[in-house]
Structures are given as C-alpha cells and as structure tokens.
Design a protein around this motif. Structure first.
Motif, PDB file in Angstrom:
ATOM      1  N   THR A  72       3.361  17.219  11.084  1.00 28.65           N
ATOM      2  CA  THR A  72       4.396  17.417  10.064  1.00 28.65           C
ATOM      3  C   THR A  72       3.824  18.161   8.852  1.00 28.65           C
ATOM      4  N   GLY A  73       4.632  18.308   7.827  1.00 25.20           N
ATOM      5  CA  GLY A  73       4.209  19.026   6.626  1.00 25.20           C
ATOM      6  C   GLY A  73       2.861  18.562   6.091  1.00 25.20           C
ATOM      7  N   SER A  74       2.607  17.282   6.156  1.00 28.51           N
ATOM      8  CA  SER A  74       1.333  16.759   5.649  1.00 28.51           C
ATOM      9  C   SER A  74       0.150  17.266   6.472  1.00 28.51           C
ATOM     10  N   ALA A  75       0.381  17.579   7.745  1.00 22.74           N
ATOM     11  CA  ALA A  75      -0.676  18.173   8.570  1.00 22.74           C
ATOM     12  C   ALA A  75      -0.969  19.596   8.089  1.00 22.74           C
ATOM     13  N   GLY A  76       0.067  20.287   7.630  1.00 24.71           N
ATOM     14  CA  GLY A  76      -0.141  21.617   7.047  1.00 24.71           C
ATOM     15  C   GLY A  76      -0.971  21.499   5.779  1.00 24.71           C
ATOM     16  N   MET A  77      -0.620  20.490   4.969  1.00 30.18           N
ATOM     17  CA  MET A  77      -1.360  20.241   3.727  1.00 30.18           C
ATOM     18  C   MET A  77      -2.831  19.938   4.051  1.00 30.18           C
ATOM     19  N   GLU A  78      -3.044  19.067   5.021  1.00 27.83           N
ATOM     20  CA  GLU A  78      -4.407  18.666   5.346  1.00 27.83           C
ATOM     21  C   GLU A  78      -5.193  19.835   5.958  1.00 27.83           C
ATOM     22  N   TYR A  98       5.257  13.503  -6.897  1.00 31.63           N
ATOM     23  CA  TYR A  98       4.581  12.721  -5.873  1.00 31.63           C
ATOM     24  C   TYR A  98       3.663  13.571  -4.985  1.00 31.63           C
ATOM     25  N   PHE A  99       4.113  14.759  -4.588  1.00 23.95           N
ATOM     26  CA  PHE A  99       3.355  15.515  -3.594  1.00 23.95           C
ATOM     27  C   PHE A  99       2.091  16.143  -4.160  1.00 23.95           C
ATOM     28  N   GLY A 100       2.096  16.429  -5.472  1.00 22.85           N
ATOM     29  CA  GLY A 100       0.866  16.879  -6.111  1.00 22.85           C
ATOM     30  C   GLY A 100      -0.215  15.812  -5.990  1.00 22.85           C
ATOM     31  N   SER A 101       0.180  14.552  -6.158  1.00 28.42           N
ATOM     32  CA  SER A 101      -0.807  13.466  -6.066  1.00 28.42           C
ATOM     33  C   SER A 101      -1.379  13.360  -4.655  1.00 28.42           C
ATOM     34  N   ARG A 102      -0.522  13.593  -3.636  1.00 29.22           N
ATOM     35  CA  ARG A 102      -1.008  13.538  -2.256  1.00 29.22           C
ATOM     36  C   ARG A 102      -2.065  14.622  -2.020  1.00 29.22           C
ATOM     37  N   MET A 103      -1.862  15.796  -2.613  1.00 23.05           N
ATOM     38  CA  MET A 103      -2.854  16.866  -2.484  1.00 23.05           C
ATOM     39  C   MET A 103      -4.204  16.412  -3.033  1.00 23.05           C
ATOM     40  N   ILE A 144      -0.770  23.907  -6.106  1.00 24.67           N
ATOM     41  CA  ILE A 144       0.499  23.633  -6.778  1.00 24.67           C
ATOM     42  C   ILE A 144       1.630  23.517  -5.763  1.00 24.67           C
ATOM     43  N   VAL A 145       2.632  22.732  -6.115  1.00 27.67           N
ATOM     44  CA  VAL A 145       3.807  22.554  -5.248  1.00 27.67           C
ATOM     45  C   VAL A 145       4.915  23.487  -5.735  1.00 27.67           C
ATOM     46  N   HIS A 146       5.448  24.292  -4.823  1.00 26.70           N
ATOM     47  CA  HIS A 146       6.498  25.247  -5.192  1.00 26.70           C
ATOM     48  C   HIS A 146       7.824  24.521  -5.450  1.00 26.70           C
ATOM     49  N   ALA A 147       8.171  23.606  -4.545  1.00 33.71           N
ATOM     50  CA  ALA A 147       9.438  22.879  -4.656  1.00 33.71           C
ATOM     51  C   ALA A 147       9.109  21.393  -4.572  1.00 33.71           C
ATOM     52  N   GLU A 148       9.065  20.725  -5.737  1.00 32.32           N
ATOM     53  CA  GLU A 148       8.689  19.301  -5.773  1.00 32.32           C
ATOM     54  C   GLU A 148       9.870  18.453  -5.308  1.00 32.32           C
ATOM     55  N   THR A 149       9.794  17.972  -4.100  1.00 24.61           N
ATOM     56  CA  THR A 149      10.897  17.223  -3.506  1.00 24.61           C
ATOM     57  C   THR A 149      11.092  15.870  -4.178  1.00 24.61           C
ATOM     58  N   SER A 150      10.070  15.371  -4.880  1.00 24.40           N
ATOM     59  CA  SER A 150      10.228  14.070  -5.530  1.00 24.40           C
ATOM     60  C   SER A 150      11.026  14.178  -6.828  1.00 24.40           C
ATOM     61  N   VAL A 173      -0.413  26.982  -2.186  1.00 19.56           N
ATOM     62  CA  VAL A 173       0.949  26.564  -2.533  1.00 19.56           C
ATOM     63  C   VAL A 173       1.581  25.729  -1.422  1.00 19.56           C
ATOM     64  N   ASP A 174       2.163  24.595  -1.812  1.00 20.57           N
ATOM     65  CA  ASP A 174       2.968  23.761  -0.919  1.00 20.57           C
ATOM     66  C   ASP A 174       4.394  24.302  -0.952  1.00 20.57           C
ATOM     67  N   ALA A 175       4.843  24.820   0.199  1.00 13.76           N
ATOM     68  CA  ALA A 175       6.207  25.362   0.288  1.00 13.76           C
ATOM     69  C   ALA A 175       7.014  24.567   1.307  1.00 13.76           C
ATOM     70  N   VAL A 176       6.749  23.262   1.406  1.00 10.18           N
ATOM     71  CA  VAL A 176       7.413  22.452   2.441  1.00 10.18           C
ATOM     72  C   VAL A 176       8.929  22.463   2.239  1.00 10.18           C
ATOM     73  N   THR A 177       9.375  22.292   0.996  1.00 12.56           N
ATOM     74  CA  THR A 177      10.821  22.249   0.770  1.00 12.56           C
ATOM     75  C   THR A 177      11.400  23.605   0.372  1.00 12.56           C
ATOM     76  N   SER A 178      10.561  24.582   0.083  1.00 10.53           N
ATOM     77  CA  SER A 178      11.133  25.886  -0.291  1.00 10.53           C
ATOM     78  C   SER A 178      11.333  26.829   0.892  1.00 10.53           C
ATOM     79  N   THR A 198       8.817  21.678   9.157  1.00 12.51           N
ATOM     80  CA  THR A 198      10.009  22.158   9.870  1.00 12.51           C
ATOM     81  C   THR A 198      11.302  21.427   9.516  1.00 12.51           C
ATOM     82  N   GLN A 199      11.210  20.197   8.962  1.00  9.23           N
ATOM     83  CA  GLN A 199      12.422  19.368   8.882  1.00  9.23           C
ATOM     84  C   GLN A 199      13.169  19.449   7.567  1.00  9.23           C
ATOM     85  N   LYS A 200      12.777  20.381   6.698  1.00  8.79           N
ATOM     86  CA  LYS A 200      13.515  20.468   5.437  1.00  8.79           C
ATOM     87  C   LYS A 200      14.495  21.643   5.557  1.00  8.79           C
ATOM     88  N   CYS A 201      14.122  22.822   5.069  1.00  9.09           N
ATOM     89  CA  CYS A 201      15.118  23.907   5.082  1.00  9.09           C
ATOM     90  C   CYS A 201      15.106  24.738   6.368  1.00  9.09           C
TER      91      CYS A 201
HETATM   92  C1  PLP Z   1       8.151  16.448   2.767  1.00  9.12           C
HETATM   93  C2  PLP Z   1       7.069  17.057   1.963  1.00  9.12           C
HETATM   94  C3  PLP Z   1       5.718  17.018   2.350  1.00  9.12           C
HETATM   95  C4  PLP Z   1       5.236  16.210   3.523  1.00  9.12           C
HETATM   96  O1  PLP Z   1       5.794  16.574   4.700  1.00  9.12           O
HETATM   97  P1  PLP Z   1       5.864  15.535   5.936  1.00  9.12           P
HETATM   98  O2  PLP Z   1       6.602  16.356   6.934  1.00  9.12           O
HETATM   99  O3  PLP Z   1       6.606  14.348   5.461  1.00  9.12           O
HETATM  100  O4  PLP Z   1       4.489  15.236   6.359  1.00  9.12           O
HETATM  101  C5  PLP Z   1       4.788  17.681   1.575  1.00  9.12           C
HETATM  102  N1  PLP Z   1       5.150  18.348   0.469  1.00  9.12           N
HETATM  103  C6  PLP Z   1       6.430  18.396   0.049  1.00  9.12           C
HETATM  104  C7  PLP Z   1       6.765  19.152  -1.191  1.00  9.12           C
HETATM  105  C8  PLP Z   1       7.429  17.754   0.783  1.00  9.12           C
HETATM  106  O5  PLP Z   1       8.686  17.800   0.364  1.00  9.12           O
END
Ligand code: PLP
Length: 395
Positions: A72-78, A98-103, A144-150, A173-178, A198-201
């Motif tokens: 999932t997205g976190s695997a991309g981050m890792e 929240y997602f900046g802290s995970r980084m 940096i996170v482009h689209a902070e989902t939190s 750049v985290d573009a998970v939600t953008s 894949t599961q956001k936009c």
């Molecule tokens: C959802 C999300 C993630 C994590 O993605 P998962 O698919 O839940 O692992 C990371 N960054 C942002 C900005 C997200 O919205």
C-alpha cells in the motif's frame, strides 16, 4: 465458532467518502477478476510496460524509473526512505499532520537523523521556515506531504522545491492523496522522489504504491555505501525485474496490476485536466453546500484539498453519532479526525470515481438528514441553491 459454519462473503455496498479507500470503478473491478497469466508471461510483461507508461503520464514525468511497488501507500513511503536514507544521513522533515510524523518514524528506523519543522495542523508549511532550517543544517533530503489527508491541506511545492535544490538537497514528496486528484507535475516541480497509493484518487483497491525517481536521486541511490536494509523494497533489485533484464525478484501481484492498468487507463481516457477539474468542481460544490448549512471548514480556501474536505464539527452535534447515522441509514462512510483533530472534524473524501455531482448531492441530502436527527438548525433548501449556483454554469 466452527470453521465450517462460516458462510461465503456477503458484503454491503457503501458509498466511500472517507479519507480512503474510495469506491473502485466497475471496470477496475472487472479487470481484477481477469484470470491470471504467469508473471513472466509476455502478455503480463506488456501490461507492466503499459502501467509504467500510464504512470509516467499521470505523474507528468519522463523518469524511466516509474513503477508500482507491491504494497500500500506506506510501502511506497518505506521504499523511498529505505533507498534514500543511509545510516547517519540527515533529513529535513516538514510535518503539519499525521503522515509527516509517519515519515519521521521511517527515517529514524533506516538510520537517519530527523530535523523537523512544523506547521499547525490545518495550515501549510511556510517555505521561509524551510529556507531558515536549510541555512543552519545540511541535509540530504527534504521530505514533505503534498496532500495531507489528516488535515485536508494542499501544500504548494514550487517555492520549497527551489529552496531545496539551491541548498543541494533532494526533494521527496508524498503524493498518496494527490495523484489522480490534482496535478502532481513531478518534472515541472522538480520532485526527485515521489510515491503514491492506489486506493485514494486512482479508484483502485489498496495494494500497489506507484513510485517515480529521477536520475539525480537514482545516482544518489547508486552511490550508497551501505546496502539497502530492506531486501523486498530495494529499488535497484526491483528495477532488474521491471526493466529490460526481467530478473525474478518477487512475484508481482498480477491481479492488482491488471486493476491498476485499467484505473490509470480510465484517467488518461478522461483526460488529466478534465479529471482534475472534476475533483475541483465537486469539492467547491460540497463546500458551498456545507457552508450554506452553517458549517465551517478547517482549512483556508486557497489551501483546501479537492479530494478531501475537513469540516469543523459544530457545537451541539455529536461527531461520531453523525458518522454512524450516515453509515446505518444511508450506507455512506465519512472519516473522523485523526490525532489532535479527533472529535473536532469530519473528513469527507471526494476521490477518484467517488468524486461526482451525484455523490455531492447524495452527501448533502444525507448530511442534512443526519443534522436534522440531531436537531441542528439550518435553512432548508439553501444547500441545494448553493450547489446549483456552482454546477449550473458547468452543466
Ligand atoms: C493513505 C496515506 C498514506 C498511507 O497509505 P496506506 O495505503 O494506508 O499505506 C500515506 N500518506 C498519505 C498522505 C496518505 O493519505
């Protein structure tokens, strides 16, 4: 419970308007049920090539290294951090959610030192603070996170990219939600490492994490002194499978790649600009409708995120009860606040296939119903009028 009393699945249909997953396009669901071929079958190799081409188009990049990571997205981050960070590297981390802290957690686990700058949740990072920090600390990468989902904040990147490169650092750049919901423009913005999910936009189930890496970042990875600590996410090994050599690394999740292929193809068929405008328009209509009911948004208009809207819970309304009401009575899922926004906001997603005029109308109608159930006072018919004003010129 005895295992042989367990019945086949019978899952409800929901309207998914939380922070992800979003609803999957029916053609993507069809693609995921295509019978398998081998993961080195010529037909699957063709699918892989086309997924790379489609991803490059949506990331707006010419980077050859553009592939979906399994996970999932976190695997991309890792994957990003495992390959960029070596022990004793320094990273500048921007956090405003929240997602900046995970980084930060991942950077430390891969042996890096984190220098953190923060902005309040609900506000973007100020480029001047990045510049100040880079003047005093030499870092390898700015994250940096482009689209902070939190929080629902859209982070402008141009200025921060310029400052980062002037100081000789890479931009991650985290573009998970953008990705798929608004322009990411990897090349134009000079993003060195960018990942998504894949599961956001992208209107696809969770399970793959697109990533793109430019030649500058790739040469930094090639010059590593220590092996990447994760074998599974070692991009140099993965490239031998996704590149010309086709060396077996791990079995690609074949069905997920079928799904992603269809999801990306649908976005390209719609047209990137049309797709981004659809997200922006539906977001504007949702906000106008909610404001007409007397609700307020957490984020200033210019930093609002088209795929995700954070709405302040008004006095006298129970945050969790409203969500439960929507789910039980209307099959609608919306999100709660995370971390310091818990209990203070709802997060309403309009992502990918879930971003439509029909869904905005349904959301507003059902939110009105849920507010009425809690005796919240608003003017009947005002939301309808407000969204009509937004949609009419576009219909
Ligand atoms: C959802 C999300 C993630 C994590 O993605 P998962 O698919 O839940 O692992 C990371 N960054 C942002 C900005 C997200 O919205």
């Amino acid at each position: 419970m005895s295992p042989n009393t367990i019945k086949a699945l019978n899952i409800s249909q929901r309207y998914l308007h939380g922070p992800g997953p979003s609803n999957v396009h029916p053609l993507v669901l069809q693609a995921i049920s295509i019978p398998l071929v081998g993961h080195l079958d010529a037909e699957f190799l063709q699918v892989m090539e086309e997924v790379k081409i489609l991803l490059k188009n949506i990331f707006e990049t010419s980077n050859d290294f553009t592939i979906p990571i399994s996970g999932t997205g976190s695997a991309g981050m890792e994957a990003a951090f495992a390959n960029i960070i070596e022990p004793n590297d320094h990273a500048l981390l921007c956090t405003n959610g929240y997602f900046g802290s995970r980084m930060g957690e991942m950077i430390r686990r891969h042996g890096g030192t984190v220098h953190e700058i923060k902005a309040p949740w609900g506000e973007p990072i100020n480029p001047a603070t990045v510049e100040e920090e880079l003047r005093t600390n030499q870092v390898k990468v700015v994250c940096i996170v482009h689209a902070e989902t939190s929080t629902g904040v859209l982070q402008p990147l141009e200025e921060i990219s310029r400052i980062t490169h002037e100081n000789g650092a890479l931009l991650l750049v985290d573009a998970v939600t953008s990705l798929g919901g608004l322009p990411v423009r990897v090349d134009e913005t000079e993003i060195d490492i960018c990942y998504s999910g894949t599961q956001k936009c992208l209107s696809c189930p969770p399970g793959l994490a697109p990533i793109t890496i430019n030649p500058r970042a790739l040469s930094v990875i090639k010059d590593r002194k220590h092996p990447v600590r994760s074998w599974y996410l070692d991009l140099t090994l993965l490239m031998k499978y996704w590149g010309q050599e086709r060396v077996y690394h791990h079995t690609a999740p074949i069905s997920m790649n079928f799904a992603l292929h269809e999801a990306l193809r649908l976005i390209v068929e719609e047209g990137l600009d049309v797709c981004f405008n659809r997200h922006a328009l539906n977001h504007s209509a949702l906000v106008a409708g909610l404001e007409a009911l007397g609700l307020s948004m957490l984020v200033e208009p210019q930093y609002q995120l088209p795929p995700l809207t954070t709405v302040l819970v008004p006095v006298g309304v129970e945050e969790a009860s409203l969500r439960q009401y929507l789910l039980q009575n209307h099959q609608i899922e919306i999100g709660s606040g995370l971390g310091e926004l818990k209990g203070r906001v709802w997060r309403i997603g309009l992502m990918g296939h879930s971003s439509s005029q029909e869904s905005v109308r349904r959301l507003l109608r059902c939110i009105e119903d849920a507010l009425r159930a809690q005796h919240f006072q608003f003017e009947e018919g005002e939301a309808e009028k407000a969204i009509h004003a937004i949609y009419a010129p576009n219909n």
